[in-house]
Motif scaffolding. Sequence first.
Motif, PDB file in Angstrom:
ATOM      1  N   ARG A 123     -16.806  -2.510 -33.678  1.00 38.35           N
ATOM      2  CA  ARG A 123     -16.870  -2.970 -32.088  1.00 38.35           C
ATOM      3  C   ARG A 123     -17.770  -4.290 -32.134  1.00 38.35           C
ATOM      4  NH1 ARG A 123     -17.807   2.476 -32.179  1.00 38.35           N
ATOM      5  NH2 ARG A 123     -16.450   3.813 -30.830  1.00 38.35           N
ATOM      6  N   GLU A 151      -9.589  -5.452 -29.126  1.00 36.95           N
ATOM      7  CA  GLU A 151     -11.152  -5.484 -29.576  1.00 36.95           C
ATOM      8  C   GLU A 151     -11.218  -6.555 -30.556  1.00 36.95           C
ATOM      9  OE1 GLU A 151     -14.808  -4.054 -29.834  1.00 36.95           O
ATOM     10  OE2 GLU A 151     -13.320  -2.887 -28.895  1.00 36.95           O
ATOM     11  N   THR A 199     -11.650  -9.705 -28.195  1.00 37.82           N
ATOM     12  CA  THR A 199     -13.009  -9.839 -27.530  1.00 37.82           C
ATOM     13  C   THR A 199     -14.104 -10.041 -28.625  1.00 37.82           C
ATOM     14  OG1 THR A 199     -12.112  -7.844 -26.034  1.00 37.82           O
ATOM     15  CG2 THR A 199     -14.319  -8.322 -26.263  1.00 37.82           C
TER      16      THR A 199
END
Length: 150
Positions: free
Chosen positions: A68, A127, A130
Amino acid sequence: RRGVVEQLAPRLRADLARAAGPRSAVWCDSVTSFLASVVAGNADLRVHATLTLFPYALIAVFSLCWGRAHRAFMLAQNLFACGAEALGADGKGLPDSARRLLEGPDGYCVLLVLLSLLHCDGVEEVEEATAKEWASVFFYGFLVCGGVAP
């Protein structure tokens, strides 16, 4: 009286040191989101959090963002931003927090951890996109402030 940031720093280091396995997604997301939100709109807290966490507890926070990476870059952007409020009175130069990141071995280690987050396996395409977008915003700020050569 100790604040939340001061209490969080040793907890993060201890959590990283015991490494009993993967952390829960809730813990990882909560810590990074909380810190990013706390420092986002408050220059005094930004300075305080940077001084308290840099470098080891900050590296521990970033390590929670494996998979993340956008959360780590969001927090880094909030801590080390070269925005108008972070610059000197003349509007030029690097803020002290960015200077610590770009001009010393501890800062280089923090940057290396951030860059390594961009290369983890098994991350979904959305992901990854981003994360790269947040990373480009973060590094572009240093380019604009003169922290890195074009």
